[in-house]
Design an enzyme around this catalytic site. Structure first.
Site, PDB file in Angstrom:
ATOM      1  N   ALA A  39       0.842  -1.196   0.000  1.00 36.62           N
ATOM      2  CA  ALA A  39       0.000   0.000   0.000  1.00 36.62           C
ATOM      3  C   ALA A  39       0.879   1.248   0.000  1.00 36.62           C
ATOM      4  CB  ALA A  39      -0.894   0.011   1.230  1.00 36.62           C
ATOM      5  N   ASP A  40       0.574   2.162  -0.920  1.00 34.20           N
ATOM      6  CA  ASP A  40       1.262   3.449  -0.887  1.00 34.20           C
ATOM      7  C   ASP A  40       0.355   4.454  -0.172  1.00 34.20           C
ATOM      8  OD1 ASP A  40      -0.671   4.309  -2.732  1.00 34.20           O
ATOM      9  OD2 ASP A  40       0.665   4.029  -4.445  1.00 34.20           O
ATOM     10  N   SER A  41       0.790   5.687  -0.103  1.00 30.76           N
ATOM     11  CA  SER A  41       0.031   6.682   0.656  1.00 30.76           C
ATOM     12  C   SER A  41      -1.361   6.911   0.063  1.00 30.76           C
ATOM     13  CB  SER A  41       0.801   7.997   0.744  1.00 30.76           C
ATOM     14  OG  SER A  41       1.077   8.492  -0.549  1.00 30.76           O
TER      15      SER A  41
END
Length: 82
Positions: A39-41
């Protein structure tokens, strides 16, 4: 009526498994959003928005920065339900 933590956990685990394409059995209370799933931001912001919709709560940016594990998120939701 406030939901039980177990129900919150199961809803969150199902959402995480579907959203991040991980096996449901791999989703555990100590799952770390930053290191255990890809998961990225932006993914995390989208997850927080979905959680707000699912549980009809508001999560401040400051609070969301402290929600690192699934269990922390479940505890937060349980504590902030109407």
């Amino acid at each position: 009526m406030a939901m039980e933590k177990e129900a919150i956990y199961n809803m969150m685990a199902d959402e995480i498994a579907e959203r991040f394409n991980v096996e449901r059995s791999a989703v555990t209370p100590d799952l770390n959003f930053l290191t255990d799933i890809d998961a990225d931001s932006i993914d995390f912001v989208e997850l927080i928005l979905e959680v707000e919709d699912m549980f009809n709560i508001s999560i401040s940016d400051e609070d969301s920065e402290n929600l690192i594990t699934l269990q922390q998120t479940v505890d937060y939701i349980a504590a902030h339900q109407n």
